[in-house]
Design an enzyme around this catalytic site. Structure first.
Site, PDB file in Angstrom:
ATOM      1  N   GLU A  31     -21.424 -88.594   4.456  1.00 43.93           N
ATOM      2  CA  GLU A  31     -21.862 -87.810   5.614  1.00 43.93           C
ATOM      3  C   GLU A  31     -21.616 -88.435   6.772  1.00 43.93           C
ATOM      4  O   GLU A  31     -20.947 -87.902   7.662  1.00 43.93           O
ATOM      5  CB  GLU A  31     -23.280 -87.430   5.567  1.00 43.93           C
TER       6      GLU A  31
ATOM      7  N   GLU B 273     -22.276 -78.533   3.843  1.00 41.22           N
ATOM      8  CA  GLU B 273     -22.960 -79.075   2.769  1.00 41.22           C
ATOM      9  C   GLU B 273     -21.749 -80.155   2.409  1.00 41.22           C
ATOM     10  O   GLU B 273     -20.657 -79.752   2.165  1.00 41.22           O
ATOM     11  CB  GLU B 273     -23.104 -78.105   1.715  1.00 41.22           C
TER      12      GLU B 273
ATOM     13  N   SER C  75     -32.331 -83.337   4.661  1.00 41.70           N
ATOM     14  CA  SER C  75     -31.797 -81.897   4.533  1.00 41.70           C
ATOM     15  C   SER C  75     -32.084 -81.725   2.917  1.00 41.70           C
ATOM     16  O   SER C  75     -32.097 -80.231   2.582  1.00 41.70           O
ATOM     17  CB  SER C  75     -30.302 -81.880   5.049  1.00 41.70           C
TER      18      SER C  75
END
Lengths: 132, 132
Positions: free
Chosen positions: A15, A58, A36
């Protein structure tokens, strides 16, 4: 470190790598959403945007040539995107390349969603294609 | 718990309270940004939105009748909002009431930005006014 914690750590590193790519692109910004995966409200991993577009993403990383998303992950992503008014995408780093797939192009297999390297190469976008 | 950790904990609790208020309002959603205080990229505490509006919000809570924001906090908020295309707001829970002030209405005092209860009552919005 347990296998589960290591998987989570790898996900966070992926990420962060993606966040760097967006901030490195003129006019784009990106942030991780706090907690999250464990959030009680529907949530993507990342919120990304420029002055015109908003993306909810995502994120997955794998050294395999296929990857699965759970129903919960995709439901949360879709739900948040509808309310916030964002495009819903999955980002997958597979075989060392980042691919982006609109959730409309995800293939449901029973209780999960599957993505293979062939599908990513056929229907996915590369980073530069996504942001242009 | 140290004073600094307690202040941070109180801030997180306030952010969560505000997030609940947005999710409890028809059509709105809200999330905390991961590591917003220590992020290397400009970041608000919260990203909030509905299908039409996007808000970037820096959050404070105090039992005092005035509160300060640092230059860095306001710069980060403004910078992110410009790139993302969001309205930039500060949310302050002061004397047990939530007020929202557009950053254009913040008063700079030397190297920080000050907000008093009088200013909040004069120029600030209440939650229901902000989201309508």
């Amino acid at each position: 470190m347990s296998k589960q914690r290591w998987a989570k750590r790898k996900g966070t590193i992926a990420e962060r790598e993606l966040i760097e790519k967006f901030w490195g692109s003129e006019g784009w910004c990106a942030h991780r959403i706090a907690g999250s995966g464990s959030n009680k409200f529907p949530s993507p991993d990342l919120i990304v945007g420029n002055s015109l577009r908003k993306l909810a993403i995502e994120v997955k990383i794998t050294s395999d040539d296929k990857k699965y998303f759970t129903e919960d992950e995709i439901f949360g992503l879709k739900e948040f995107s509808n309310i916030f008014g964002a495009e819903a995408w999955v980002a997958i780093k597979m075989l060392k390349e980042w691919y982006f797939l609109n959730i409309e192009d995800l293939r449901q297999t029973g209780k999960s969603y599957a993505v293979s390297i062939d599908e990513l190469r056929n229907k996915g976008l590369l980073f530069e294609e996504l942001i242009k």
